[in-house]
Design a protein around this motif. Structure first.
Motif, PDB file in Angstrom:
ATOM      1  N   LEU A   1      43.710  -1.471  79.588  1.00  0.00           N
ATOM      2  CA  LEU A   1      43.580  -2.851  80.045  1.00  0.00           C
ATOM      3  C   LEU A   1      42.150  -3.303  80.272  1.00  0.00           C
ATOM      4  O   LEU A   1      41.896  -4.500  80.424  1.00  0.00           O
ATOM      5  CB  LEU A   1      44.385  -3.050  81.338  1.00  0.00           C
ATOM      6  CG  LEU A   1      45.883  -2.755  81.243  1.00  0.00           C
ATOM      7  CD1 LEU A   1      46.546  -2.909  82.606  1.00  0.00           C
ATOM      8  CD2 LEU A   1      46.548  -3.674  80.224  1.00  0.00           C
ATOM      9  N   LYS A   2      41.215  -2.379  80.333  1.00  0.00           N
ATOM     10  CA  LYS A   2      39.818  -2.724  80.566  1.00  0.00           C
ATOM     11  C   LYS A   2      38.995  -2.565  79.291  1.00  0.00           C
ATOM     12  O   LYS A   2      39.271  -1.694  78.462  1.00  0.00           O
ATOM     13  CB  LYS A   2      39.219  -1.840  81.659  1.00  0.00           C
ATOM     14  CG  LYS A   2      39.908  -1.948  83.006  1.00  0.00           C
ATOM     15  CD  LYS A   2      39.682  -3.312  83.653  1.00  0.00           C
ATOM     16  CE  LYS A   2      40.267  -3.343  85.067  1.00  0.00           C
ATOM     17  NZ  LYS A   2      40.049  -4.657  85.720  1.00  0.00           N
ATOM     18  N   THR A   3      37.977  -3.380  79.177  1.00  0.00           N
ATOM     19  CA  THR A   3      37.061  -3.286  78.040  1.00  0.00           C
ATOM     20  C   THR A   3      36.050  -2.166  78.278  1.00  0.00           C
ATOM     21  O   THR A   3      35.620  -1.928  79.401  1.00  0.00           O
ATOM     22  CB  THR A   3      36.298  -4.615  77.855  1.00  0.00           C
ATOM     23  OG1 THR A   3      37.239  -5.670  77.739  1.00  0.00           O
ATOM     24  CG2 THR A   3      35.424  -4.580  76.620  1.00  0.00           C
ATOM     25  N   GLY A   4      35.666  -1.477  77.196  1.00  0.00           N
ATOM     26  CA  GLY A   4      34.590  -0.506  77.287  1.00  0.00           C
ATOM     27  C   GLY A   4      35.056   0.904  77.606  1.00  0.00           C
ATOM     28  O   GLY A   4      36.252   1.215  77.638  1.00  0.00           O
ATOM     29  N   PHE A   5      34.070   1.751  77.844  1.00  0.00           N
ATOM     30  CA  PHE A   5      34.315   3.166  78.149  1.00  0.00           C
ATOM     31  C   PHE A   5      33.118   3.695  78.937  1.00  0.00           C
ATOM     32  O   PHE A   5      32.055   3.063  78.972  1.00  0.00           O
ATOM     33  CB  PHE A   5      34.513   3.966  76.853  1.00  0.00           C
ATOM     34  CG  PHE A   5      33.312   3.970  75.949  1.00  0.00           C
ATOM     35  CD1 PHE A   5      32.323   4.936  76.068  1.00  0.00           C
ATOM     36  CD2 PHE A   5      33.156   2.993  74.971  1.00  0.00           C
ATOM     37  CE1 PHE A   5      31.211   4.928  75.245  1.00  0.00           C
ATOM     38  CE2 PHE A   5      32.051   2.977  74.138  1.00  0.00           C
ATOM     39  CZ  PHE A   5      31.071   3.954  74.272  1.00  0.00           C
ATOM     40  N   PRO A   6      33.266   4.870  79.552  1.00  0.00           N
ATOM     41  CA  PRO A   6      32.180   5.381  80.389  1.00  0.00           C
ATOM     42  C   PRO A   6      31.228   6.322  79.656  1.00  0.00           C
ATOM     43  O   PRO A   6      31.566   6.897  78.623  1.00  0.00           O
ATOM     44  CB  PRO A   6      32.941   6.150  81.474  1.00  0.00           C
ATOM     45  CG  PRO A   6      34.177   6.644  80.779  1.00  0.00           C
ATOM     46  CD  PRO A   6      34.532   5.583  79.760  1.00  0.00           C
ATOM     47  N   VAL A   7      30.048   6.459  80.238  1.00  0.00           N
ATOM     48  CA  VAL A   7      29.148   7.560  79.922  1.00  0.00           C
ATOM     49  C   VAL A   7      29.110   8.434  81.177  1.00  0.00           C
ATOM     50  O   VAL A   7      28.981   7.935  82.292  1.00  0.00           O
ATOM     51  CB  VAL A   7      27.742   7.069  79.537  1.00  0.00           C
ATOM     52  CG1 VAL A   7      27.140   6.155  80.593  1.00  0.00           C
ATOM     53  CG2 VAL A   7      26.831   8.261  79.262  1.00  0.00           C
ATOM     54  N   VAL A   8      29.277   9.728  80.979  1.00  0.00           N
ATOM     55  CA  VAL A   8      29.249  10.679  82.096  1.00  0.00           C
ATOM     56  C   VAL A   8      27.878  11.339  82.102  1.00  0.00           C
ATOM     57  O   VAL A   8      27.511  12.054  81.160  1.00  0.00           O
ATOM     58  CB  VAL A   8      30.363  11.728  81.961  1.00  0.00           C
ATOM     59  CG1 VAL A   8      30.267  12.751  83.094  1.00  0.00           C
ATOM     60  CG2 VAL A   8      31.731  11.059  81.973  1.00  0.00           C
ATOM     61  N   THR A   9      27.122  11.086  83.153  1.00  0.00           N
ATOM     62  CA  THR A   9      25.794  11.675  83.294  1.00  0.00           C
ATOM     63  C   THR A   9      25.919  12.997  84.040  1.00  0.00           C
ATOM     64  O   THR A   9      26.503  13.048  85.130  1.00  0.00           O
ATOM     65  CB  THR A   9      24.856  10.729  84.054  1.00  0.00           C
ATOM     66  OG1 THR A   9      24.781   9.479  83.347  1.00  0.00           O
ATOM     67  CG2 THR A   9      23.463  11.316  84.172  1.00  0.00           C
ATOM     68  N   VAL A  10      25.396  14.057  83.450  1.00  0.00           N
ATOM     69  CA  VAL A  10      25.564  15.400  83.992  1.00  0.00           C
ATOM     70  C   VAL A  10      24.206  15.958  84.410  1.00  0.00           C
ATOM     71  O   VAL A  10      23.263  16.003  83.606  1.00  0.00           O
ATOM     72  CB  VAL A  10      26.197  16.346  82.951  1.00  0.00           C
ATOM     73  CG1 VAL A  10      26.515  17.698  83.589  1.00  0.00           C
ATOM     74  CG2 VAL A  10      27.452  15.725  82.363  1.00  0.00           C
ATOM     75  N   THR A  11      24.114  16.361  85.666  1.00  0.00           N
ATOM     76  CA  THR A  11      22.916  17.052  86.147  1.00  0.00           C
ATOM     77  C   THR A  11      23.327  18.379  86.751  1.00  0.00           C
ATOM     78  O   THR A  11      24.460  18.542  87.235  1.00  0.00           O
ATOM     79  CB  THR A  11      22.167  16.207  87.199  1.00  0.00           C
ATOM     80  OG1 THR A  11      23.081  15.831  88.251  1.00  0.00           O
ATOM     81  CG2 THR A  11      21.583  14.959  86.570  1.00  0.00           C
ATOM     82  N   GLU A  12      22.402  19.334  86.731  1.00  0.00           N
ATOM     83  CA  GLU A  12      22.719  20.688  87.188  1.00  0.00           C
ATOM     84  C   GLU A  12      22.290  20.876  88.644  1.00  0.00           C
ATOM     85  O   GLU A  12      21.286  20.330  89.096  1.00  0.00           O
ATOM     86  CB  GLU A  12      22.027  21.704  86.280  1.00  0.00           C
ATOM     87  CG  GLU A  12      22.518  21.608  84.842  1.00  0.00           C
ATOM     88  CD  GLU A  12      21.754  22.518  83.885  1.00  0.00           C
ATOM     89  OE1 GLU A  12      21.290  23.581  84.329  1.00  0.00           O
ATOM     90  OE2 GLU A  12      21.625  22.141  82.701  1.00  0.00           O
ATOM     91  N   THR A  13      23.116  21.638  89.354  1.00  0.00           N
ATOM     92  CA  THR A  13      22.845  21.973  90.749  1.00  0.00           C
ATOM     93  C   THR A  13      22.880  23.496  90.879  1.00  0.00           C
ATOM     94  O   THR A  13      23.320  24.195  89.960  1.00  0.00           O
ATOM     95  CB  THR A  13      23.909  21.358  91.674  1.00  0.00           C
ATOM     96  OG1 THR A  13      25.161  22.026  91.450  1.00  0.00           O
ATOM     97  CG2 THR A  13      24.089  19.870  91.397  1.00  0.00           C
TER      98      THR A  13
END
Length: 903
Positions: A480-492
């Motif tokens: 139902l929503k337009t678009g998609f996500p980018v998942v930003t990954v950082t290390e801990t």
């Protein structure tokens, strides 16, 4: 969830009556290219009313009568019939009001032209010994049944159909169901049939009556008439043991090239029955191959129709790509026999329920059972997910489920979001819940809506019943929503931190635009202390951010298998390590993993979230890759860069070509030009890809080989000496590096091609020419010698051709009015606009594009225009940010590597 709004109500038919059954008689005269018709429609009256409103356009309506069981008199004559041309409706006012709960029959005589518009009831043709032979067929999706017979032309309004075709005795008539009878009209006593011949002699005509259909929507009704031949096979239902006849029909010049598609149908039908646990319900399934066709193919129930390139192949000289195209098309259309035909979306906002499922089921899940050597699960990313991500990264994108109030809006949503994004998010769901449970849920859904209509919630309920999971909560935002996500990954120190945000190809996003929180299946690959890798398919990011524990010093990756519909942004250091791991012998990273790394790197670079030179370095480091699909992904991503930097000077263009030659020529040398019998399909496709890309980049040894083959073809007109998989590369090289003689040979081949593969290859060659006078010849040829259905192929190939550059855009400007008229009412004008803008890459281009359409009627282009404009601006932004970065990287690569000679 339906997305219909109050504004849409004026575009929908009144709900005062519901059609139950149509009895349609059509007389086809191929000599005059006209048809006459008579239909009766049985209706249930749901509300008291004095009017009947139904769809009609391009028809001459006359002798309209309404018969009501509730009236004492046998017939109620209409007092007035009005027409709303804009809404494509007839409004019939009756003298005596029709009562709720009563049954009514509408009786209408009509006639019309069998046009060449590729929609409604239209004409196609072929040549036989220099004589043009005509035949007629239908194409009704989405709203063209009303061009062929008066109807309640909305998918929710299902009814049964009795179809009768009157035709010349020597022709063949086809429809959705088998023929119940076929008789000569000599001496007929049928009163209705007789009225068709009140001014003519019925001698030499016949009448074909077809069996009654199940309840179905008007857009999948079909019939055809012409000099058809057929091939026949059958399959046995694994559920009932019943044997069903399958046929493919075509004209005499094509029939020998149609067997492969027929055989595919026989193989996939039992697989669908087993997966859905629902038997194919009709007594037969035919496929009709047409010379002129708007789309690729159409899933009419019991009578699939399609164009020659979608169904014709010379099996003895078939290239892999042609076979894959035919198999994918036929399997996709057969999937619709369940998705769309048995169970139909309630309205066009749920088109994705038809097309997304047919794409996933037909082109992946079922096709893999028949042709596992094609690795369709892996190739799905390139063929579908990538294109959907590209479109959905634009501000002008739309949700998978989008409001479509009128016919012009409906035509525009037959795009990669309804097909490829829908299929991609459904595949993501199937991986998350498990494919077996997913298919069980689909079966539950279909069984609960047999011969009925449905919406998205119905599907979610079926899968929820099979899995026990809250599927609407998981899936609604994806649909139902337009678009998609980018998942930003950082290390801990303990693992990784993940944060989601909406992705735009321009890189910028406002707080309001970033309000959607998707439930993202993370599919995390990780490695334990013993070196064992596992994939966590249940990890899910439901909030803006989260942490996940894993050992970052061992190989790991997000979106393992690349089955998620999102991008992943790693740090430059991690991306470099992932690239090294991808090429390590024995790596746990699959081919889709490697495809995803390259695709994400380029897309994130284009948006400014990553470095384009870093992405190019990742690609350069993958030169040791041996898998076809990996190289296919690399070629696709390098093409994206070339489309932006194509006009940045000869040195930059030459450096890009040098890089491409350096990548692909070594593969050509390793694999050679021969295709040994029984060779692995992966090697076949890799050789074809490498030769095509090396030739396009001007690799001297490759071009000379292809030119040698083409010269022989020009003399003999025989393709026997050219490997089938290299016909397109050969013809393209002939056009690109040849002159007037080669152009003329390519033109003549197009006009009299021995098969669709050669015809498509000739188009590729004609649109690769570099000399301005030859480019003009190609553009002049488009509107003077090209079949209407092939014009968009020319536009696609020209639009992608750096040699043509902006000439494709200028061509559209000069000929827009004629093209718009030629494609009135069908899909192809949108492709012309899209590819005319394909290489436009500057702010000036964006201004010119906007100015040109400012005073045009763009009601059919409300989606493609902003999408194309967004694409131009995105390329302009990418060029501004990364111009010097790319130019410098290419220069340094050239200096550090041996240069392959160019033509």
């Amino acid at each position: 969830m339906s997305t219909n709004t109050a504004d849409e109500s004026k575009y929908r038919l009144p709900t005062n009556v519901k059609p139950i059954h149509y009895n349609i008689t059509i007389k086809t005269d191929l000599e005059t290219q006209e048809f006459q018709g008579y239909t009766t429609v049985d209706l249930n009256v749901l509300e008291d009313t004095s009017s009947l409103v139904f769809n009609t356009t391009k028809l001459n309506i006359h002798d309209v009568v309404v018969h009501s069981e509730a009236q004492k008199s046998q017939e109620t004559q209409t007092v007035n019939t009005d027409f709303d041309q804009k809404l494509e409706r007839a409004i019939v006012q009756v003298a005596n009001p029709l009562k709720k709960g009563s049954k009514v029959q509408l009786r209408v005589w009509f006639d019309g032209k069998i046009t060449d518009e590729l929609m409604g009831y239209y004409t196609s043709s072929y040549e036989d010994n220099g004589k043009k032979i005509y035949y007629a067929l239908t194409q009704f999706e989405p709203t063209a049944a009303r061009r062929a017979f008066p109807s309640w032309d909305e998918p929710l309004l299902k009814a049964t159909f009795d179809i009768t075709l009157i035709s010349r005795a020597e022709t063949v008539s086809l429809s959705n169901m088998p023929a119940a009878s076929e008789d000569s009209l000599d001496g007929t006593t049928d009163e209705i049939i007789g009225k068709f011949f009140k001014d003519s002699d019925p001698a030499g005509w016949k009448v074909t009556k077809f069996e009654t259909t199940p309840p179905m929507s008007t857009y999948i009704v079909a019939y055809a008439n012409g000099p058809f031949k057929h091939l026949e096979t059958s399959y046995t239902s694994p559920l009932s043991g019943k044997k069903r006849t399958l046929r493919v029909y075509a004209t005499s010049d094509l029939i020998d090239q149609t067997k492969f598609g027929l055989d595919v149908g026989a193989k996939v039908l039992p697989e669908y029955e087993k997966v859905f646990d629902i038997e194919y319900p009709l007594p037969k399934l035919d496929t009709l191959v047409a010379h002129d066709f708007d789309a690729g193919a159409m899933e009419n129930w019991g009578l699939i129709t399609g164009r020659t390139t979608a169904y014709c192949v010379d099996e003895e000289r078939a290239d892999v790509s042609a076979k894959r195209q035919i198999a994918s098309t036929q399997s996709h259309e057969v999937a619709h026999m369940w998705f769309g035909n048995i169970t139909t979306m309630s309205w066009w906002d749920n088109l994705w329920l038809n097309e997304g499922f047919a794409t996933l089921m037909g082109e992946v899940i079922i096709l893999n059972k028949i042709f596992p050597e094609w690795k369709v699960y892996a190739s799905f990313y390139i063929e579908h997910t990538e294109s959907a991500l590209s479109l959905d990264a634009k501000r002008s994108s739309h949700p998978i489920q989008v409001a479509v109030p009128n016919a012009e809006d409906i035509n525009q949503i037959f795009d990669s979001l309804s097909y490829s994004k829908a299929a991609s998010v459904l595949r993501m769901l199937s991986v998350y819940v498990g494919e077996e449970k997913f298919l069980k849920g689909v079966s539950i859904y279909l069984k609960k809506h047999l011969y009925a209509n449905s919406v998205a919630e119905d599907l979610w309920r079926g899968i929820q019943e099979a899995t026990g999971l809250d599927i609407p909560e998981l899936m609604n935002n994806w649909i139902l929503k337009t678009g998609f996500p980018v998942v930003t990954v950082t290390e801990t120190p303990e693992g990784i931190h993940l944060r989601q945000g909406r992705f735009f190809e321009t890189g910028d996003v406002t707080e309001e635009e970033n309000s959607t929180i998707w439930q993202i299946p993370l599919t995390i690959l990780s490695t334990d202390a013993d070196g064992k890798t596992t994939i966590d398919n249940k990890a899910i990011l439901k909030t803006r951010e989260m942490t996940y524990k894993l050992d970052v010093n061992k190989p790991w990756k997000i979106n393992a298998g690349n089955t998620g519909f999102y991008r992943v942004l790693y740090t430059p250091e991690r991306l470099k390590k992932l690239g090294e791991e991808a090429l390590r012998p024995g790596t746990a990273f699959t081919v889709p993993d490697r495809l995803g790394l390259v695709s994400d790197a380029i897309s994130l670079a284009s948006s400014g979230l990553g470095s384009t030179s870093g992405a190019l370095s990742l690609i350069s480091g993958m030169r040791g890759e041996t898998d076809y699909l990996s190289w296919s992904g690399i070629a696709s991503q390098l093409s994206r860069i070339s489309r932006v930097w194509w006009d940045q000077g000869d040195n930059t263009r030459d450096d890009m070509q040098t890089f491409l030659r350096g990548l692909f020529t070594p593969i050509v040398r390793r694999l050679g030009y021969e295709y040994p019998k029984g060779e692995d399909v992966d090697n076949v496709q890799l050789r074809t890809l490498a030769i095509g890309n090396a030739a396009n980049a001007g690799a001297k040894e490759v071009v000379e080989k292809l030119q040698e083959w083409f010269a022989e073809y020009a003399k003999t007109k025989s393709l026997d000496h050219i490997p089938p998989d290299l016909v397109r590369a050969t013809f393209t090289a002939a056009g690109k590096y040849g002159g007037k003689h080669e152009w003329e040979v390519l033109r003549d081949t197009y006009l009299a091609a021995p098969n669709p593969t050669a015809r498509t290859a000739s188009i590729s060659g004609l649109t690769a020419v570099k000399e301005p006078e030859l480019q003009k010849a190609t553009m002049d040829f488009i509107l003077s010698g090209v079949r209407t259905q092939d014009i968009f192929y020319f536009m696609v190939y020209m639009g992608r051709s750096v040699a043509f550059g902006r000439e494709t855009w200028h061509y559209l400007q000069r000929n827009y009015d004629e093209l718009d008229k030629r494609f009135e009412g069908n899909f192809q004008i949108t492709y012309c606009v899209e590819y005319a803008a394909f290489l436009l890459n500057s702010d000036k281009d964006a201004e010119d594009f906007t100015a040109f359409f400012k005073d045009k009627d763009t009601s059919k282009l409300t989606m493609i225009l902003p999408q194309s404009l967004d694409g131009i601006r995105a390329k302009s932004g990418w060029l501004k940010r990364s111009k010097d970065d790319v130019i410098h990287w290419l220069e340094e690569w050239r200096k550090s590597n041996s240069i392959e000679p160019k033509i």
